[in-house]
Every structure is written in C-alpha cells, then in structure tokens.
Motif scaffolding. Structure first.
Motif, PDB file in Angstrom:
ATOM      1  N   THR A   3     -49.729  58.922 -84.635  1.00  0.00           N
ATOM      2  CA  THR A   3     -50.498  60.114 -84.252  1.00  0.00           C
ATOM      3  C   THR A   3     -51.127  59.995 -82.870  1.00  0.00           C
ATOM      4  O   THR A   3     -51.771  60.939 -82.410  1.00  0.00           O
ATOM      5  CB  THR A   3     -51.599  60.397 -85.281  1.00  0.00           C
ATOM      6  N   LYS A   7     -51.090  60.378 -79.229  1.00  0.00           N
ATOM      7  CA  LYS A   7     -50.299  61.059 -78.215  1.00  0.00           C
ATOM      8  C   LYS A   7     -50.084  60.145 -77.013  1.00  0.00           C
ATOM      9  O   LYS A   7     -51.014  59.512 -76.528  1.00  0.00           O
ATOM     10  CB  LYS A   7     -50.999  62.341 -77.773  1.00  0.00           C
ATOM     11  N   PRO A  55     -44.119  63.646 -83.592  1.00  0.00           N
ATOM     12  CA  PRO A  55     -44.628  65.021 -83.612  1.00  0.00           C
ATOM     13  C   PRO A  55     -45.001  65.437 -85.039  1.00  0.00           C
ATOM     14  O   PRO A  55     -44.358  65.006 -86.008  1.00  0.00           O
ATOM     15  CB  PRO A  55     -43.447  65.848 -83.096  1.00  0.00           C
ATOM     16  N   GLU A 102     -42.479  66.278 -87.779  1.00  0.00           N
ATOM     17  CA  GLU A 102     -41.649  65.211 -88.325  1.00  0.00           C
ATOM     18  C   GLU A 102     -42.438  64.236 -89.196  1.00  0.00           C
ATOM     19  O   GLU A 102     -41.878  63.261 -89.704  1.00  0.00           O
ATOM     20  CB  GLU A 102     -40.985  64.446 -87.176  1.00  0.00           C
ATOM     21  N   ARG A 103     -43.715  64.502 -89.375  1.00  0.00           N
ATOM     22  CA  ARG A 103     -44.546  63.595 -90.178  1.00  0.00           C
ATOM     23  C   ARG A 103     -44.424  63.961 -91.659  1.00  0.00           C
ATOM     24  O   ARG A 103     -45.268  64.632 -92.256  1.00  0.00           O
ATOM     25  CB  ARG A 103     -46.010  63.662 -89.725  1.00  0.00           C
TER      26      ARG A 103
END
Length: 339
Positions: free
Chosen positions: A57, A59, A66, A69-70
């Motif tokens: 998570t 960035k 992203p 896609e989690r």
C-alpha cells in the motif's frame, strides 16, 4: 485598520495555523500508533501481516499494488469460524434429515439416512463422499433459492454449538474479523472462497464478516428458472454444479473474480491449491494457514482430523515460507465473546 490591529490579526492567524498543524500531526501520530489487530499477540506472525500490508500500500514503493488488484481470499470453515466437531453445514444437513424423515419412511433402512436417524456418526462417515452428497441432495434441493435461504437462516438462528452452547455465527474468530477489517481499511477487497454451499453462506456473511453475497464463492447445485403461479423462481435441482474445494478453488477464483489474489488465507489441505495459486507469481503475495493448536479455548487438530485435515498444506507452508498461525501462541483471544 491601525498597525496594532494588523499585528494582532497576524498573531492570531499564525497561532491558528500552528494549532491546526499540531492537530494534524497528532492525528497522524495517533493513527500510526493504533493497533488494528489487537487480538493478535505481538510476534513474527502479526509482524508479517502488517509488513505485507504496508509494503503493498506504500505509493512509490517497490511492492506497491494498485487498489483494484488488492484481492484477498479467505476459506470459511476453520479459517473464519469453528469447523469442529463437524462442519456447520453438515450439522444443518443432519438436522434436516431428522426433520424430513416422516416424509421418507424408506430412510429407516437406507444409508446414510439410517445412520443419521440412529445418531450413528461412524456409520454416516463410513458412507463416504457419495453418502454425504446423497444426503445433501436430499436435504438441500427441491425448493426455491429463497426457501432454502429462509430454512438455513432459521436453523442458524436457533441452533447452538454443542461445546460452546452459542449460536454458530458467534463462533467466528475475532482475530480474523480484525484482519478482514484491517485489509479493507487498506483498500483490499475481501472474498470468501469455501467448499461450503454458497447459498448456505450468503444470507449471513455480510452481517457477520462484512463480506457481501456477491463476494462469496462456494460449492453449488444447479438452479433452474421456472414460473410457479406466474411468479419467476429459481429452483434448486438435485445435481451438483460446482465443487469449490481443493483444485476447484483456483478455478472458482478465476471464474468469479478474474484476478489472482495477492493474499490467501486457509487452514486445511482443502485450501492448498488456493494458496499455491496465490503464491505462484513473482509479484507481491501473502499466504497464511491457521493451525488449530488450542484445545482449551477451541480445538487442537491437524493431520488426524476428520474435518479440516491439515497435513500436506502444512508441509508446503514450511517449504515455501508461508505464514502459519499458531492459534494458542498468536491469538490473545479466539472468539468475540471472550474477555
């Protein structure tokens, strides 16, 4: 406006800015200090979970994933709620046999129904998978989806676990509830991928786990669209449509989600292929097994269990470096009702 007034206004403005900055820093510091997994003991297991979530998570980080896609998938029986001394849905099926027996006098001499009616669990288990499927077909079909949902919800509302004397929906694992919330707070979408019946789970998973019906994948029978008295219904047919267990789990994930999970959570050999599928990538991923080691607060079982057998998957976890929860060691409490 005189010079003195301007100086005062400037002073109050600067003081307000500093105060707001202080509050913001305090909020950030507090958020960082909050323990989102309070029922997990500090140690390698909890640390592994938190570090994984932070890494995917962050960035700009090398492992950033992203939000879309989690995907995190959870087995249900033995991973999110208690599966001993038998699967909850099996207990439901046994009670259904007893309730429907007056309509089926032939069951008195036909297995596995005969063993069910005489409370002979060894006889029930001796009938094998074929006998269990026959029992499920006889007790879970021949009705609409809505009728089945109402019957199962009513049973869950009245039935209690034989050891804990509480409704089965209270026998969910507090640490896993916290984990579900923690993942969702960090942009994960959580799914149930279970060998249990999908229509048996869907009526209550949102209330208990925060997982809506459309994010529940499970075994299912065939449905048929019919018009009854001019009203469209879906009838549950006595035919298996899909078994969402073992190698069926990755198939179900691909069919209904369409993305490979980056995190998967299970507790038995039936979850092995789901964890293998999740880990079969060079991208960031996390695989976890719950090992039931606490006979006092819950149950202790693994390779010798009739339900939730954990043997091959545990060996695989050791070889592949997957995270294994030692329930007795890693969980401060098991159920929400514990103090």
């Amino acid at each position: 406006m005189n010079q003195l007034t301007n100086k005062r206004l400037t002073f109050y403005y600067c003081r307000s800015i500093l105060w707001l900055l202080f509050l913001s820093l305090s909020v950030v510091a507090h958020a960082r200090s909050v323990d989102f997994l309070p029922s997990w003991n500090n140690g390698a297991t909890k640390t592994a979970i938190v570090q994984f979530v932070k890494s995917v998570t962050k960035k700009g980080g090398p492992d950033f994933v992203p939000p879309a896609e989690r995907i995190a998938t959870f087995d249900n029986d033995g991973t999110l709620w208690c599966e001993q001394p038998m699967y909850v849905q099996l207990a439901f099926a046994l009670d259904r046999v007893q309730a429907l027996a007056p309509e089926h006098p032939e069951w008195k001499t036909t297995e596995p129904f005969k063993s069910v009616l005489t409370n002979d669990m060894k006889g029930v288990m001796a009938s094998g998978d074929h006998g269990l499927v026959e029992m499920i077909m006889a007790t879970h079909t021949g009705m609409t989806v809505e009728e089945f949902n109402q019957i199962s919800k009513y049973w869950l509302a009245l039935s209690k676990h034989p050891k804990f004397k509480r409704p089965y929906t209270e026998l969910v694992y507090q640490p896993m509830l916290e984990l579900l919330s923690y993942l969702r707070a960090n942009g994960f979408k959580t799914y149930i991928v279970s060998g249990g019946g999908v229509e048996f789970m869907r009526p209550w998973t949102e209330k208990v786990y925060g997982i809506p019906p459309e994010q529940v994948i499970g075994s299912n029978v065939k449905n048929k669209y019919e018009l009854i008295n001019g009203k469209p219904v879906l009838m549950r047919l006595p035919e298996i449509n899909f078994i969402d267990d073992n190698e069926g789990k990755p198939v179900g994930i691909q069919q209904f989600i369409g993305r490979r999970p980056i995190a998967a959570f299970g507790n038995s050999d039936g979850d092995l292929q789901m964890l293998q599928w999740t880990a079969a990538t060079n991208a960031p991923h996390f695989a976890l097994l719950v090992h039931h080691t606490d006979a006092e607060r819950e149950y202790a079982y693994d390779s010798n269990a009739d339900f939730g057998r954990l043997d091959t998957a545990l060996d695989e976890a050791t070889k592949k470096g997957w995270t294994v929860v030692d329930m007795k060691k890693d969980w401060k409490r098991v159920f929400p009702f514990e103090k």
